[in-house]
Design a protein around this motif. Structure first.
Motif, PDB file in Angstrom:
ATOM      1  N   UNK A 178       0.846  -1.187   0.000  1.00 53.71           N
ATOM      2  CA  UNK A 178       0.000   0.000   0.000  1.00 53.71           C
ATOM      3  C   UNK A 178       0.886   1.243   0.000  1.00 53.71           C
ATOM      4  N   UNK A 179       0.377   2.298  -0.616  1.00 50.16           N
ATOM      5  CA  UNK A 179       1.072   3.582  -0.603  1.00 50.16           C
ATOM      6  C   UNK A 179       0.301   4.505   0.335  1.00 50.16           C
ATOM      7  N   UNK A 180       1.013   5.081   1.311  1.00 51.35           N
ATOM      8  CA  UNK A 180       0.363   5.943   2.295  1.00 51.35           C
ATOM      9  C   UNK A 180       0.923   7.353   2.191  1.00 51.35           C
ATOM     10  N   UNK A 181       0.050   8.318   2.505  1.00 52.31           N
ATOM     11  CA  UNK A 181       0.438   9.726   2.437  1.00 52.31           C
ATOM     12  C   UNK A 181      -0.231  10.463   3.587  1.00 52.31           C
ATOM     13  N   UNK A 182       0.484  11.420   4.168  1.00 57.02           N
ATOM     14  CA  UNK A 182      -0.076  12.232   5.244  1.00 57.02           C
ATOM     15  C   UNK A 182       0.865  12.292   6.434  1.00 57.02           C
ATOM     16  N   UNK A 183       0.350  12.877   7.522  1.00 55.77           N
ATOM     17  CA  UNK A 183       1.170  13.070   8.713  1.00 55.77           C
ATOM     18  C   UNK A 183       0.543  12.370   9.912  1.00 55.77           C
ATOM     19  N   UNK A 184       1.376  12.075  10.886  1.00 54.36           N
ATOM     20  CA  UNK A 184       0.937  11.533  12.165  1.00 54.36           C
ATOM     21  C   UNK A 184       1.688  12.261  13.280  1.00 54.36           C
ATOM     22  N   UNK A 185       1.014  12.408  14.401  1.00 55.14           N
ATOM     23  CA  UNK A 185       1.593  13.056  15.568  1.00 55.14           C
ATOM     24  C   UNK A 185       1.356  12.166  16.780  1.00 55.14           C
ATOM     25  N   UNK A 186       2.214  12.114  17.706  1.00 55.42           N
ATOM     26  CA  UNK A 186       3.508  12.759  17.770  1.00 55.42           C
ATOM     27  C   UNK A 186       4.460  11.635  18.121  1.00 55.42           C
ATOM     28  N   UNK A 187       5.488  11.436  17.347  1.00 55.05           N
ATOM     29  CA  UNK A 187       6.369  10.289  17.533  1.00 55.05           C
ATOM     30  C   UNK A 187       7.459  10.598  18.551  1.00 55.05           C
ATOM     31  N   UNK A 188       7.150  10.361  19.811  1.00 48.14           N
ATOM     32  CA  UNK A 188       8.189  10.447  20.829  1.00 48.14           C
ATOM     33  C   UNK A 188       9.188   9.319  20.598  1.00 48.14           C
ATOM     34  N   UNK A 189      10.453   9.649  20.598  1.00 49.45           N
ATOM     35  CA  UNK A 189      11.566   8.738  20.296  1.00 49.45           C
ATOM     36  C   UNK A 189      11.722   8.522  18.792  1.00 49.45           C
ATOM     37  N   UNK A 190      10.795   9.058  17.994  1.00 48.94           N
ATOM     38  CA  UNK A 190      10.775   8.772  16.564  1.00 48.94           C
ATOM     39  C   UNK A 190      12.091   8.912  15.832  1.00 48.94           C
ATOM     40  N   UNK A 191      12.797  10.038  15.984  1.00 42.68           N
ATOM     41  CA  UNK A 191      14.040  10.214  15.222  1.00 42.68           C
ATOM     42  C   UNK A 191      15.132   9.218  15.571  1.00 42.68           C
TER      43      UNK A 191
END
Length: 493
Positions: A178-191
């Motif tokens: 699947x191809x996904x597009x958009x944003x999600x919040x909030x990725x703590x530890x994400x980076x």
């Protein structure tokens, strides 16, 4: 490979991920603003080996895994997890809210509920989920989630108006995935995590199936963009800033720019029956065991810290100080009692998944208030002492050292060096940039307090646990009528 060390964790981060800090694309393995965060998380991986008897266990396919991967099937498993959660939280005294054991527990809970996929969906998706958990175990991957919809305009629905194009959704389905597009919040530890696990949070109504997606991708997947907040880490000695020098876990908005997710990593694709049930069937009894135990550890530390503050200022016998100390200790005792009760009343939630009693969710509704109050108490007790704190190096200076030793001692035999350490720790906990971020984090941990309380109310009404009003009149010989009872209760029965 199982149960990685800190060095192995750091080596896995050199993967070309797209991370932005300010207007600069950064290499998280070398950038000074992120170096302390990476080192702090590396310390977590080493810590699990230092306390292996409590935190590690045999993995199903050989080697050792973190206990947080355990699929709980009994009361004994619940206790085994409690010991591990408590020990892992003590690495940061509860200041790290998104250590890998958190999302490990979420994933284990979802894998435990195969019955939901069997009843409402297709078990091929569960097979993929179980296979993914094995990947996570074998690699001892650091997962984080990013699950909050990007509802920028609160005046309309989550998927309406401008929000329709902002929130993560499926835009195409191909033979490869699947191809996904958009944003999600909030990725703590994400980076600084290895992978992102996107899974259901709040229910989605019919008509918005393209938003009902669950999957996992490495952070370095093409099209995944992490936009960091300002760094609150400081390049200082741990003795001076015990938290800011190690435990800024970073938060980021994650943008998915036409990201291709392979089918083997897609766990829900538009099935609202599964999407709307899997979190409700796991979140409180499963996930909130970890969160509540972490909260208990943090409250315990806050209480001990405030006791040391009172001793260092000679105010421990004063009634107002004792009242504040007792207030924190009461929060701790209540939290521990709720956790203990929920664990003792643990049961099979379905399909053999053994989770804590749902009562544990009450901790979620009060902890944000308690944590903010604890910070207020620390600032009230600390007063100007929070700002009169020489650094550790100052005490070793030939000119300055004798002066601060003489003029800034603590009460009751507390040395000047120890007094400074106590109040510098208190400031880092409650007043520094990281301390302020953590207070905001706790205020909205697992969603807003209002939403959590409303959910608990609806649960109570649905279970019919509020009959005392009617009983009062029945005991007096006055029969109850429907207009005496909330319609939500009448409708339930």
């Amino acid at each position: 490979m199982t149960a990685r060390t800190g060095a192995q964790y750091k080596a896995g981060l050199d993967d070309g991920r797209e991370v932005w800090l300010g207007d600069e694309q950064v290499d998280i393995t070398t950038h000074p603003a992120l170096a302390r965060s990476v080192e702090g998380m590396a310390g977590y991986f080493d810590y699990q080996h230092v306390h292996a008897d409590e935190t590690l266990m045999p993995a199903p396919h050989g080697g050792r895994m973190n206990v947080s991967h355990l699929l709980p099937r009994s009361a004994e498993d619940i206790q085994r997890r409690h010991v591990a959660f408590d020990r892992l939280a003590r690495y940061s005294v509860g200041m790290l809210g998104r250590t890998p054991d958190y999302v490990n527990v979420v994933l284990a809970g979802h894998v435990s509920r195969r019955d939901i996929f069997e009843q409402y969906g297709d078990t091929v998706f569960h097979d993929r989920l179980a296979a993914y958990q094995r990947e996570v175990i074998d690699g001892d991957l650091a997962l984080t989630h990013t699950i909050v919809h990007a509802a920028i305009d609160k005046s309309v629905g989550e998927f309406e108006g401008v929000n329709e194009d902002l929130t993560l959704r499926v835009v195409d389905r191909t033979a490869d995935g699947v191809v996904v597009r958009g944003a999600k919040m909030l990725a703590t530890l994400g980076p600084i995590a290895d992978e992102l696990y996107v899974y259901p949070a709040t229910p989605i109504r019919p008509g918005h199936e393209d938003y009902a997606i669950s999957f996992a991708v490495p952070v370095n997947t093409p099209g995944v963009v992490s936009v960091c907040r300002d760094s609150y880490a400081v390049d200082m000695d741990v003795a001076d800033r015990p938290f800011s020098a190690r435990f800024d876990e970073q938060d980021a908005v994650v943008i998915f720019e036409d990201v291709l997710v392979p089918w083997r990593r897609v766990f829900i694709d538009g099935n609202l029956d599964v999407y709307n049930r899997i979190n409700g069937g796991t979140a409180t009894g499963n996930t909130q065991q970890q969160t509540a135990v972490r909260a208990c550890v943090k409250l315990e530390f806050a209480y001990d810290l405030c006791v040391q503050m009172a001793r260092a200022t000679g105010t421990d016998a004063k009634p107002d100080t004792a009242a504040m100390l007792g207030e924190i200790y009461s929060y701790l005792r209540i939290a521990r009692a709720v956790v203990h009760s929920a664990e003792v009343k643990s049961s099979d939630w379905g399909g053999g998944a053994w989770f804590c009693h749902d009562d544990i969710s009450s901790v979620r509704t009060v902890m944000p208030i308690w944590m903010a109050r604890v910070n207020d108490i620390i600032k009230t007790m600390g007063s100007h002492n929070l700002l009169a704190t020489p650094t550790a190096a100052a005490f070793d200076h030939p000119r300055l050292g004798p002066l601060v030793e003489k003029y800034l001692p603590g009460a009751q035999g507390v040395s000047a060096r120890e007094r400074a350490r106590i109040f510098r720790t208190a400031w880092d906990f409650a007043g520094s940039a990281l301390g302020s971020r953590n207070e905001l984090y706790e205020r909205f941990y697992l969603g807003s307090v209002g939403r959590a309380r409303a959910l608990d109310h609806r649960k109570a009404q649905g279970k019919g646990e509020t009959g005392a009003f009617r009983e009062l009149f029945e005991e007096a010989g006055i029969p109850a009528t429907d207009d005496m009872v909330p319609q939500s209760v009448v409708a339930t029965h």
